[in-house]
Enzyme design. Structure first.
Site, PDB file in Angstrom:
ATOM      1  N   LYS A   1      39.044 -69.688  15.885  1.00  0.00           N
ATOM      2  CA  LYS A   1      39.554 -69.700  17.270  1.00  0.00           C
ATOM      3  C   LYS A   1      38.908 -68.566  18.074  1.00  0.00           C
ATOM      4  O   LYS A   1      38.542 -68.748  19.234  1.00  0.00           O
ATOM      5  CB  LYS A   1      41.083 -69.559  17.291  1.00  0.00           C
ATOM      6  CG  LYS A   1      41.855 -70.747  16.764  1.00  0.00           C
ATOM      7  CD  LYS A   1      41.674 -72.027  17.575  1.00  0.00           C
ATOM      8  CE  LYS A   1      42.338 -71.986  18.934  1.00  0.00           C
ATOM      9  NZ  LYS A   1      42.293 -73.316  19.616  1.00  0.00           N
TER      10      LYS A   1
ATOM     11  N   TYR B   1      41.151 -69.576  10.085  1.00  0.00           N
ATOM     12  CA  TYR B   1      41.635 -70.250  11.303  1.00  0.00           C
ATOM     13  C   TYR B   1      41.451 -69.362  12.524  1.00  0.00           C
ATOM     14  O   TYR B   1      40.840 -69.755  13.513  1.00  0.00           O
ATOM     15  CB  TYR B   1      43.116 -70.633  11.151  1.00  0.00           C
ATOM     16  CG  TYR B   1      43.791 -70.903  12.480  1.00  0.00           C
ATOM     17  CD1 TYR B   1      43.450 -72.018  13.240  1.00  0.00           C
ATOM     18  CD2 TYR B   1      44.750 -70.018  13.004  1.00  0.00           C
ATOM     19  CE1 TYR B   1      44.043 -72.259  14.490  1.00  0.00           C
ATOM     20  CE2 TYR B   1      45.343 -70.245  14.233  1.00  0.00           C
ATOM     21  CZ  TYR B   1      44.982 -71.362  14.970  1.00  0.00           C
ATOM     22  OH  TYR B   1      45.561 -71.585  16.196  1.00  0.00           O
TER      23      TYR B   1
ATOM     24  N   THR C   1      44.978 -68.625  20.942  1.00  0.00           N
ATOM     25  CA  THR C   1      46.144 -68.151  20.202  1.00  0.00           C
ATOM     26  C   THR C   1      46.193 -66.632  20.112  1.00  0.00           C
ATOM     27  O   THR C   1      45.145 -65.967  20.148  1.00  0.00           O
ATOM     28  CB  THR C   1      46.112 -68.750  18.773  1.00  0.00           C
ATOM     29  OG1 THR C   1      47.058 -68.061  17.958  1.00  0.00           O
ATOM     30  CG2 THR C   1      44.752 -68.594  18.112  1.00  0.00           C
ATOM     31  N   ASP C   2      47.389 -66.099  19.930  1.00  0.00           N
ATOM     32  CA  ASP C   2      47.542 -64.641  19.743  1.00  0.00           C
ATOM     33  C   ASP C   2      46.881 -64.167  18.444  1.00  0.00           C
ATOM     34  O   ASP C   2      46.577 -62.983  18.290  1.00  0.00           O
ATOM     35  CB  ASP C   2      49.027 -64.236  19.764  1.00  0.00           C
ATOM     36  CG  ASP C   2      49.892 -64.906  18.699  1.00  0.00           C
ATOM     37  OD1 ASP C   2      49.377 -65.724  17.906  1.00  0.00           O
ATOM     38  OD2 ASP C   2      51.105 -64.610  18.654  1.00  0.00           O
ATOM     39  N   GLU C   3      46.648 -65.114  17.509  1.00  0.00           N
ATOM     40  CA  GLU C   3      46.126 -64.704  16.197  1.00  0.00           C
ATOM     41  C   GLU C   3      44.716 -64.138  16.285  1.00  0.00           C
ATOM     42  O   GLU C   3      44.259 -63.478  15.349  1.00  0.00           O
ATOM     43  CB  GLU C   3      46.167 -65.874  15.211  1.00  0.00           C
ATOM     44  CG  GLU C   3      47.574 -66.381  14.993  1.00  0.00           C
ATOM     45  CD  GLU C   3      47.780 -67.122  13.690  1.00  0.00           C
ATOM     46  OE1 GLU C   3      46.901 -67.098  12.826  1.00  0.00           O
ATOM     47  OE2 GLU C   3      48.860 -67.729  13.546  1.00  0.00           O
TER      48      GLU C   3
HETATM   49  P1  NAD Z   1      48.191 -79.698  15.947  1.00  0.00           P
HETATM   50  O1  NAD Z   1      47.535 -79.443  14.635  1.00  0.00           O
HETATM   51  O2  NAD Z   1      49.596 -80.169  15.989  1.00  0.00           O
HETATM   52  O3  NAD Z   1      47.325 -80.769  16.777  1.00  0.00           O
HETATM   53  C1  NAD Z   1      45.926 -80.733  16.812  1.00  0.00           C
HETATM   54  C2  NAD Z   1      45.445 -82.071  17.397  1.00  0.00           C
HETATM   55  O4  NAD Z   1      44.010 -82.009  17.507  1.00  0.00           O
HETATM   56  C3  NAD Z   1      45.774 -83.279  16.524  1.00  0.00           C
HETATM   57  O5  NAD Z   1      46.265 -84.328  17.317  1.00  0.00           O
HETATM   58  C4  NAD Z   1      44.437 -83.652  15.898  1.00  0.00           C
HETATM   59  O6  NAD Z   1      44.314 -85.029  15.593  1.00  0.00           O
HETATM   60  C5  NAD Z   1      43.463 -83.225  16.984  1.00  0.00           C
HETATM   61  N1  NAD Z   1      42.123 -82.933  16.470  1.00  0.00           N
HETATM   62  C6  NAD Z   1      41.823 -82.146  15.404  1.00  0.00           C
HETATM   63  N2  NAD Z   1      40.474 -82.126  15.217  1.00  0.00           N
HETATM   64  C7  NAD Z   1      39.931 -82.899  16.208  1.00  0.00           C
HETATM   65  C8  NAD Z   1      38.614 -83.249  16.566  1.00  0.00           C
HETATM   66  N3  NAD Z   1      37.550 -82.804  15.868  1.00  0.00           N
HETATM   67  N4  NAD Z   1      38.429 -84.050  17.649  1.00  0.00           N
HETATM   68  C9  NAD Z   1      39.480 -84.511  18.353  1.00  0.00           C
HETATM   69  N5  NAD Z   1      40.766 -84.231  18.055  1.00  0.00           N
HETATM   70  C10 NAD Z   1      40.985 -83.422  16.989  1.00  0.00           C
HETATM   71  O7  NAD Z   1      48.005 -78.359  16.770  1.00  0.00           O
HETATM   72  P2  NAD Z   1      48.988 -77.666  17.831  1.00  0.00           P
HETATM   73  O8  NAD Z   1      49.955 -76.817  17.108  1.00  0.00           O
HETATM   74  O9  NAD Z   1      49.460 -78.703  18.788  1.00  0.00           O
HETATM   75  O10 NAD Z   1      47.953 -76.687  18.558  1.00  0.00           O
HETATM   76  C11 NAD Z   1      47.188 -77.138  19.666  1.00  0.00           C
HETATM   77  C12 NAD Z   1      46.293 -76.013  20.148  1.00  0.00           C
HETATM   78  O11 NAD Z   1      47.086 -74.891  20.514  1.00  0.00           O
HETATM   79  C13 NAD Z   1      45.325 -75.508  19.081  1.00  0.00           C
HETATM   80  O12 NAD Z   1      44.095 -75.223  19.704  1.00  0.00           O
HETATM   81  C14 NAD Z   1      45.964 -74.231  18.557  1.00  0.00           C
HETATM   82  O13 NAD Z   1      44.987 -73.322  18.129  1.00  0.00           O
HETATM   83  C15 NAD Z   1      46.643 -73.732  19.822  1.00  0.00           C
HETATM   84  N6  NAD Z   1      47.868 -72.909  19.600  1.00  0.00           N
HETATM   85  C16 NAD Z   1      48.873 -73.344  18.783  1.00  0.00           C
HETATM   86  C17 NAD Z   1      50.027 -72.576  18.639  1.00  0.00           C
HETATM   87  C18 NAD Z   1      51.173 -73.024  17.772  1.00  0.00           C
HETATM   88  O14 NAD Z   1      52.113 -72.258  17.574  1.00  0.00           O
HETATM   89  N7  NAD Z   1      51.175 -74.239  17.249  1.00  0.00           N
HETATM   90  C19 NAD Z   1      50.128 -71.361  19.317  1.00  0.00           C
HETATM   91  C20 NAD Z   1      49.082 -70.945  20.144  1.00  0.00           C
HETATM   92  C21 NAD Z   1      47.948 -71.736  20.283  1.00  0.00           C
HETATM   93  O1  DAU Z   2      50.651 -67.395  16.519  1.00  0.00           O
HETATM   94  C1  DAU Z   2      50.184 -68.637  16.943  1.00  0.00           C
HETATM   95  C2  DAU Z   2      49.858 -69.471  15.727  1.00  0.00           C
HETATM   96  O2  DAU Z   2      51.103 -69.846  15.163  1.00  0.00           O
HETATM   97  C3  DAU Z   2      49.011 -70.684  16.040  1.00  0.00           C
HETATM   98  O3  DAU Z   2      47.759 -70.264  16.506  1.00  0.00           O
HETATM   99  C4  DAU Z   2      48.837 -71.544  14.783  1.00  0.00           C
HETATM  100  O4  DAU Z   2      48.157 -72.742  15.112  1.00  0.00           O
HETATM  101  C5  DAU Z   2      50.206 -71.896  14.236  1.00  0.00           C
HETATM  102  O5  DAU Z   2      50.072 -72.614  13.024  1.00  0.00           O
HETATM  103  C6  DAU Z   2      51.031 -70.630  13.992  1.00  0.00           C
HETATM  104  O6  DAU Z   2      50.473 -69.845  12.905  1.00  0.00           O
HETATM  105  P1  DAU Z   2      51.414 -69.118  11.827  1.00  0.00           P
HETATM  106  O7  DAU Z   2      50.654 -68.930  10.591  1.00  0.00           O
HETATM  107  O8  DAU Z   2      52.080 -67.943  12.432  1.00  0.00           O
HETATM  108  O9  DAU Z   2      52.541 -70.281  11.680  1.00  0.00           O
HETATM  109  P2  DAU Z   2      53.259 -70.897  10.384  1.00  0.00           P
HETATM  110  O10 DAU Z   2      54.331 -71.789  10.907  1.00  0.00           O
HETATM  111  O11 DAU Z   2      52.297 -71.431   9.390  1.00  0.00           O
HETATM  112  O12 DAU Z   2      53.945 -69.605   9.748  1.00  0.00           O
HETATM  113  C7  DAU Z   2      54.839 -68.790  10.492  1.00  0.00           C
HETATM  114  C8  DAU Z   2      55.262 -67.640   9.590  1.00  0.00           C
HETATM  115  O13 DAU Z   2      56.071 -68.152   8.523  1.00  0.00           O
HETATM  116  C9  DAU Z   2      54.098 -66.931   8.925  1.00  0.00           C
HETATM  117  O14 DAU Z   2      54.406 -65.541   8.823  1.00  0.00           O
HETATM  118  C10 DAU Z   2      54.037 -67.542   7.523  1.00  0.00           C
HETATM  119  C11 DAU Z   2      55.496 -67.882   7.250  1.00  0.00           C
HETATM  120  N1  DAU Z   2      55.741 -69.055   6.400  1.00  0.00           N
HETATM  121  C12 DAU Z   2      55.136 -70.222   6.731  1.00  0.00           C
HETATM  122  C13 DAU Z   2      55.329 -71.362   5.971  1.00  0.00           C
HETATM  123  C14 DAU Z   2      54.639 -72.662   6.329  1.00  0.00           C
HETATM  124  C15 DAU Z   2      56.602 -68.976   5.307  1.00  0.00           C
HETATM  125  O15 DAU Z   2      57.159 -67.909   5.024  1.00  0.00           O
HETATM  126  N2  DAU Z   2      56.814 -70.102   4.563  1.00  0.00           N
HETATM  127  C16 DAU Z   2      56.201 -71.292   4.835  1.00  0.00           C
HETATM  128  O16 DAU Z   2      56.411 -72.284   4.085  1.00  0.00           O
END
Ligand code: NAD
Ligand code: DAU
Length: 337
Positions: A153, A149, A123-125
Site C-alpha cells: 500500500k 500488505y 491506510t494508516d498501516e
Molecule cells: P476487501 O478485501 O473487502 O475488498 C477488496 C475488493 O477489491 C474485492 O471486492 C476484490 O474482489 C477487489 N479486488 C482485489 N484485487 C483486484 C484486482 N486485481 N482487480 C480488481 N478488483 C480487485 O477490502 P476493503 O476492506 O473493502 O478495503 C478496500 C480498500 O480500503 C483497500 O484498498 C484497503 O487497503 C483500504 N483500507 C481498508 C481498511 C479496512 O479497515 N478494511 C482501512 C483503511 C483502508
Molecule cells: O488499519 C487499517 C487496516 O485495518 C486496513 O488497511 C486493512 O486492510 C485491514 O485488514 C485492517 O488491518 P488489521 O490487521 O489491523 O485488521 P485485522 O482485522 O486483521 O486485525 C485487527 C487486529 O486484531 C490486529 O491487531 C490483529 C488482531 N487479530 C486479528 C484476527 C483476524 C486477532 O487478534 N485475531 C484474529 O483472528
C-alpha cells in the site's frame, strides 16, 4: 458526474457505492475482479439500478481499464488485496494488485485524459507502528510499513505521489484507520469474533491481545472518501480516524457483552509476525479542509454491527459454505487482453 469505482464488491467499496447512489445523481461503474473478498451479494439490491454498472475484470488489465476510464470523469480506487495475514503467507498477489494495478490505473487516467480526480484509498498501516505515548500519525510522517500488505500500500501511495509530482495528475490520497460495519469479510477481527461467537467456536486473540487499533465505522470512512472526491485538494493526503483507540481484547469483550455470552471461549494464540502494536490518526487536516468528521459512536456502531451479522446470517453462511463463489460464475470476465 460519472465515476469508476474499483473494488466495489468488497467491504468498503460496496458501502461507498451504496452511499453514492443514495445521495448523488451520478453514474457508477464498478470494476471488480471478484477475488475471494469480492462478493456480488454485497450489492445485490443495486444490480438493476439505472445509475450502476458492474464490470468483472482486473485493474491490471490496461486495455479494459482504458476503455472504462474513457467513460468516466473520476476514479475512486478501493481495489486491493487487503488482509495482513494473507500477505504474510504470500506477498505475490499484493504486489500484483496493489502496486502494479494502481500504476495501470494511473497510466490509464493520464492516457485517456480524465478531467476529474483520482482518489486513492490507502491506510494508516503505511505509517508503521506507534509506541504507547507517541502522538497520532500525521500526513507528513515518514512511511515505515511493517507487513507485505502495508509495504504494498505504501508503494502504491508513492506511485500516486509521483503521478501528481511528475504529471500533475489530480490524485488525492486518503489514509484511514480500521473499519468495521456490515459486509466485512469474516477473516477480519470484528466479523470473525461475532461469527465465531454465534457458531460456538473459539475466539483466537493474537499475542497478549493488547495491540491497539483506532476503529471507525465504514459509513464514516465512505463519507470521507466522498468528501475527498468532491473537495480534496489535488496532491493532498488526508488521514481519517475514528477517535477510538482500543485494545483488541476490549473489542472481543464488548462483542461477547453485546451477545450476552461468557468470556470462556477466548483463546490467546501465537502472535502475528511483525504485529504492529498501535495505530492512531490525527485527522485534523480532513476536518479543516474537507469539513469531515467521524459521527458514529463506537459502542452504538458495534451494537448495530453485531445485530446486522445476527440478522444476516444468510450473507456469511454463503461465504463460509463457499456458495457465494458459485454466484460469481454467471458474470462474464470482461478481460480485453
Ligand atoms: P476487501 O478485501 O473487502 O475488498 C477488496 C475488493 O477489491 C474485492 O471486492 C476484490 O474482489 C477487489 N479486488 C482485489 N484485487 C483486484 C484486482 N486485481 N482487480 C480488481 N478488483 C480487485 O477490502 P476493503 O476492506 O473493502 O478495503 C478496500 C480498500 O480500503 C483497500 O484498498 C484497503 O487497503 C483500504 N483500507 C481498508 C481498511 C479496512 O479497515 N478494511 C482501512 C483503511 C483502508
Ligand atoms: O488499519 C487499517 C487496516 O485495518 C486496513 O488497511 C486493512 O486492510 C485491514 O485488514 C485492517 O488491518 P488489521 O490487521 O489491523 O485488521 P485485522 O482485522 O486483521 O486485525 C485487527 C487486529 O486484531 C490486529 O491487531 C490483529 C488482531 N487479530 C486479528 C484476527 C483476524 C486477532 O487478534 N485475531 C484474529 O483472528
Amino acid at each position: 458526474m460519472k465515476i469508476l469505482v474499483t473494488g466495489g464488491c468488497g467491504f468498503i467499496g460496496s458501502n461507498f457505492i451504496r452511499l453514492v447512489l443514495d445521495s448523488r445523481d451520478w453514474q457508477v461503474i464498478n470494476l471488480d475482479a471478484l477475488t475471494y473478498a469480492g462478493n456480488p451479494d454485497n450489492l445485490r439490491e443495486l444490480e438493476n439500478h439505472p445509475g450502476y454498472r458492474f464490470i468483472k475484470g482486473r485493474i491490471e488489465d490496461a486495455a479494459l481499464v482504458e476503455s472504462l476510464m474513457g467513460q468516466v470523469d473520476s476514479v475512486v480506487h478501493f481495489a486491493a488485496e487487503s488482509h495482513v495475514d494473507r500477505s504474510i503467507l504470500g506477498a505475490g498477489p499484493f504486489i500484483t494488485t496493489n502496486v502494479m494495478g494502481t500504476q495501470v490505473l494511473l497510466d490509464a487516467f493520464r492516457k485517456v485524459g480524465c478531467t476529474g480526480k483520482f482518489v486513492h484509498v490507502s491506510t494508516d498501516e503505511v505509517y508503521g507502528s506507534l509506541g504507547p505515548s507517541d502522538p497520532p500519525f500525521r500526513e507528513t510522517d515518514n512511511l515505515r510499513p511493517n507487513s507485505p500488505y502495508s509495504a504494498s500500500k505504501a508503494s502504491s501511495d508513492l506511485l500516486c505521489r509521483a503521478a501528481w509530482k511528475t504529471f500533475k495528475l489530480p490524485v488525492v490520497i486518503t489514509r484511514c484507520s480500521n473499519n468495521y460495519g456490515p459486509y466485512q469479510f469474516p477473516e477480519k477481527l470484528i466479523p470473525l469474533m461475532i461469527i465465531n461467537s454465534l457458531k460456538g467456536k473459539k475466539l483466537p486473540v493474537y499475542g497478549d491481545g493488547r495491540n491497539i487499533r483506532d476503529w471507525i465505522h465504514v459509513e464514516d470512512h465512505c463519507r470521507g472518501c466522498l468528501a475527498a472526491l468532491e473537495k480534496g485538494r489535488p496532491g493532498a493526503v488526508y488521514n481519517f480516524g475514528g477517535n477510538c483507540e482500543m485494545q483488541n481484547i476490549e473489542i472481543v469483550h464488548r462483542i461477547l457483552g453485546i451477545l450476552g455470552m461468557e468470556d470462556d471461549r477466548i483463546e490467546f494464540v501465537t502472535d502475528r509476525p511483525g504485529h504492529d502494536r498501535r495505530y492512531a490518526m490525527d485527522a485534523s487536516m480532513a476536518r479543516r479542509e474537507l469539513g469531515w468528521e467521524p459521527e458514529k459512536d463506537f459502542q452504538q456502531g458495534l451494537e448495530e454491527t453485531v445485530q446486522w451479522y445476527v440478522e444476516n446470517a444468510w450473507w456469511w453462511e454463503r461465504i463460509i459454505s463457499g456458495e457465494y463463489m458459485k454466484y460469481y460464475q454467471q458474470f462474464p470476465n470482461r478481460s480485453k487482453t
